[in-house]
Design a protein around this motif. Structure first.
Motif, mmCIF file in Angstrom:
data_model
loop_
_atom_site.group_PDB
_atom_site.id
_atom_site.type_symbol
_atom_site.label_atom_id
_atom_site.label_comp_id
_atom_site.label_asym_id
_atom_site.label_seq_id
_atom_site.Cartn_x
_atom_site.Cartn_y
_atom_site.Cartn_z
ATOM 1 N N ASP A 1 6.392 -5.304 10.324
ATOM 2 C CA ASP A 1 7.435 -4.860 11.247
ATOM 3 C C ASP A 1 8.804 -5.167 10.640
ATOM 4 N N PRO A 2 9.738 -4.242 10.743
ATOM 5 C CA PRO A 2 11.070 -4.475 10.167
ATOM 6 C C PRO A 2 11.846 -5.590 10.867
ATOM 7 N N ARG A 3 11.393 -6.042 12.023
ATOM 8 C CA ARG A 3 12.049 -7.154 12.726
ATOM 9 C C ARG A 3 11.552 -8.521 12.261
ATOM 10 N N TYR A 4 10.494 -8.542 11.449
ATOM 11 C CA TYR A 4 9.939 -9.823 11.016
ATOM 12 C C TYR A 4 10.918 -10.692 10.231
ATOM 13 N N PRO A 5 11.757 -10.142 9.352
ATOM 14 C CA PRO A 5 12.679 -11.032 8.629
ATOM 15 C C PRO A 5 13.537 -11.880 9.557
ATOM 16 N N ASP A 6 14.046 -11.309 10.633
ATOM 17 C CA ASP A 6 14.850 -12.092 11.574
ATOM 18 C C ASP A 6 14.013 -13.175 12.250
ATOM 19 N N LEU A 7 12.794 -12.836 12.640
ATOM 20 C CA LEU A 7 11.901 -13.809 13.254
ATOM 21 C C LEU A 7 11.598 -14.935 12.262
ATOM 22 N N LEU A 8 11.311 -14.583 11.022
ATOM 23 C CA LEU A 8 11.002 -15.583 10.002
ATOM 24 C C LEU A 8 12.193 -16.491 9.733
ATOM 25 N N GLU B 1 -13.105 -8.295 7.394
ATOM 26 C CA GLU B 1 -13.034 -6.895 7.811
ATOM 27 C C GLU B 1 -11.623 -6.530 8.274
ATOM 28 N N GLU B 2 -10.786 -7.534 8.545
ATOM 29 C CA GLU B 2 -9.399 -7.303 8.969
ATOM 30 C C GLU B 2 -8.395 -7.605 7.870
ATOM 31 N N HIS B 3 -8.602 -8.733 7.159
ATOM 32 C CA HIS B 3 -7.644 -9.183 6.149
ATOM 33 C C HIS B 3 -8.341 -9.319 4.800
ATOM 34 N N ASP B 4 -7.591 -9.046 3.733
ATOM 35 C CA ASP B 4 -8.154 -9.284 2.404
ATOM 36 C C ASP B 4 -7.426 -10.403 1.664
ATOM 37 N N ASP B 5 -6.443 -11.033 2.326
ATOM 38 C CA ASP B 5 -5.744 -12.154 1.717
ATOM 39 C C ASP B 5 -5.009 -12.939 2.793
ATOM 40 N N LEU B 6 -4.908 -14.237 2.591
ATOM 41 C CA LEU B 6 -4.082 -15.121 3.415
ATOM 42 C C LEU B 6 -3.170 -15.856 2.452
ATOM 43 N N ARG B 7 -1.947 -16.140 2.907
ATOM 44 C CA ARG B 7 -1.012 -16.807 2.011
ATOM 45 C C ARG B 7 0.018 -17.591 2.814
ATOM 46 N N TRP B 8 0.262 -18.843 2.409
ATOM 47 C CA TRP B 8 1.386 -19.616 2.936
ATOM 48 C C TRP B 8 2.601 -19.201 2.131
ATOM 49 N N VAL B 9 3.657 -18.766 2.814
ATOM 50 C CA VAL B 9 4.843 -18.273 2.110
ATOM 51 C C VAL B 9 6.116 -18.916 2.662
ATOM 52 N N THR B 10 7.078 -19.079 1.764
ATOM 53 C CA THR B 10 8.419 -19.486 2.166
ATOM 54 C C THR B 10 9.147 -18.254 2.678
ATOM 55 N N LEU B 11 10.334 -18.446 3.213
ATOM 56 C CA LEU B 11 11.124 -17.307 3.675
ATOM 57 C C LEU B 11 11.397 -16.347 2.526
ATOM 58 N N ALA B 12 11.825 -16.863 1.392
ATOM 59 C CA ALA B 12 12.126 -15.999 0.249
ATOM 60 C C ALA B 12 10.897 -15.203 -0.184
ATOM 61 N N GLU B 13 9.736 -15.855 -0.215
ATOM 62 C CA GLU B 13 8.505 -15.157 -0.601
ATOM 63 C C GLU B 13 8.130 -14.104 0.435
ATOM 64 N N ALA B 14 8.274 -14.432 1.712
ATOM 65 C CA ALA B 14 7.940 -13.471 2.773
ATOM 66 C C ALA B 14 8.811 -12.229 2.690
ATOM 67 N N GLU C 1 9.862 -10.772 0.192
ATOM 68 C CA GLU C 1 9.428 -9.924 -0.927
ATOM 69 C C GLU C 1 8.174 -9.121 -0.586
ATOM 70 N N LEU C 2 7.530 -9.441 0.517
ATOM 71 C CA LEU C 2 6.290 -8.769 0.913
ATOM 72 C C LEU C 2 6.596 -7.514 1.731
ATOM 73 N N THR C 3 5.623 -6.618 1.790
ATOM 74 C CA THR C 3 5.705 -5.480 2.699
ATOM 75 C C THR C 3 5.212 -5.979 4.049
ATOM 76 N N LEU C 4 6.159 -6.188 4.967
ATOM 77 C CA LEU C 4 5.847 -6.768 6.261
ATOM 78 C C LEU C 4 5.473 -5.694 7.276
#
Length: 134
Positions: A118-125, A98-111, A113-116
């Motif tokens: 929060d715009p601060r997530y790339p720095d955190l990642l 009911e909250e998520h429709d997908d889970l995925r393990w991602v590398t930094l490069a893959e992350a 490419e996603l619509t995150l």
């Protein structure tokens, strides 16, 4: 202004990958974006306790005692604490469809490419997956 939304975010890291959850398009808050598992703190909970509970409720895993607080973002009525979880029992799976429709393990490069969520997530990642100062 008082903080109305105290949130704990669980950052699960497996080598050079991090677990991201895709929030359903029909969610009121942050629809159709990739985010970390987590949620609001319940009365009397610490951020670490809430991150553990959310992992149980959303991913079906039990988090061990090992953890590392990554930081806190306080802005407006939101207070978000990020907790890196260093060990857990079980394999993360979507037990909250009911909250998520997908889970995925991602590398930094893959992350990146996603619509995150929060715009601060790339720095955190980058900090979590590559290291400080990167």
């Amino acid at each position: 202004m008082s903080v109305e939304h105290r949130v704990a975010v669980a950052v699960l890291v497996d080598g050079h990958r991090v677990l991201m959850c895709h929030r359903r398009a029909d969610r009121t808050w942050y629809p159709d974006v990739w985010d970390f598992p987590g949620g609001h703190l319940e009365d009397g909970e610490t951020a670490v306790d809430a991150a553990r509970r959310e992992c149980r409720e959303e991913l079906g895993i039990e988090v061990a005692a090992a953890h590392e607080e990554l930081g806190r973002w306080v802005e407006g009525d939101e207070d978000i604490t990020f907790v890196r979880l260093l060990s857990w029992d079980g394999t993360p799976r979507n037990v909250a469809p009911e909250e998520h429709d997908d889970l995925r393990w991602v590398t930094l490069a893959e992350a990146l490419e996603l619509t995150l969520a929060d715009p601060r997530y790339p720095d955190l990642l980058r900090r979590v997956l590559v290291g400080p100062g990167v």
